[in-house]
Write a protein that holds these residues in place. Sequence first.
Motif, short mmCIF file in Angstrom:
data_model
loop_
_atom_site.label_atom_id
_atom_site.label_comp_id
_atom_site.label_asym_id
_atom_site.label_seq_id
_atom_site.Cartn_x
_atom_site.Cartn_y
_atom_site.Cartn_z
N VAL A 3 0.85 -1.18 0.00
CA VAL A 3 0.00 0.00 0.00
C VAL A 3 0.89 1.23 0.00
N ALA A 4 0.36 2.30 -0.57
CA ALA A 4 1.03 3.59 -0.53
C ALA A 4 0.28 4.44 0.48
N ILE A 5 1.04 5.06 1.37
CA ILE A 5 0.42 5.93 2.37
C ILE A 5 0.88 7.35 2.12
N SER A 6 -0.09 8.24 2.03
CA SER A 6 0.26 9.64 1.78
C SER A 6 -0.73 10.56 2.49
N VAL A 7 -0.29 11.79 2.66
CA VAL A 7 -1.14 12.82 3.23
C VAL A 7 -2.09 13.27 2.12
N GLU A 8 -3.37 13.26 2.41
CA GLU A 8 -4.38 13.65 1.42
C GLU A 8 -5.48 14.45 2.10
N THR A 9 -6.22 15.16 1.30
CA THR A 9 -7.41 15.83 1.83
C THR A 9 -8.50 14.79 2.05
N PRO A 10 -9.24 14.92 3.14
CA PRO A 10 -10.36 14.00 3.33
C PRO A 10 -11.57 14.38 2.47
N LEU A 11 -11.50 15.52 1.82
CA LEU A 11 -12.63 16.03 1.03
C LEU A 11 -12.63 15.44 -0.38
#
Length: 159
Positions: A3-11
Amino acid sequence: MPVAISVETPLQDDVRGLVEQLNAHLLPLSPIEFQFKMTVEEMACPHTTVFIARDEGGRAVGCGALRVHTPDVGEVKRMYTLPEVRGLRVGSSLLDAITRLAQGKGLARLILETGTGPGFTAAWRLYERSGFTRCGVVLDYPDTEHSAFFEKRLSPLMH
């Protein structure tokens, strides 16, 4: 499963869907008044960083967030993985990313509130394996039999 984990907007629609699944998962596990959920709009605020785990096809399969309360204290919020990826270390990877960010921000302590009862056994196991220990009530949460509190002392990241 990679899996790739990244900071993203929840919107985003798929992240909103993931949070809806998290809310539905929690609903039968504790009385509603003891479920301290953040909406995706609250998750999008400046003092919260949201991490999304995506599978090789780009599908959102997990989420977790760091909410900074003070210069020393951060809170783990909205930890969730889809049932089909549980046991594949997606939750551990999310928690590791949250911990690294907290250390990078110079936080001394990570805290979290979670539920009690059999539906939370896997979550407790994840937190304890990641170095969290049970503690007393944190922040302004009520002292209730429906909540368990955990903390982890952090060391600053060495550059």
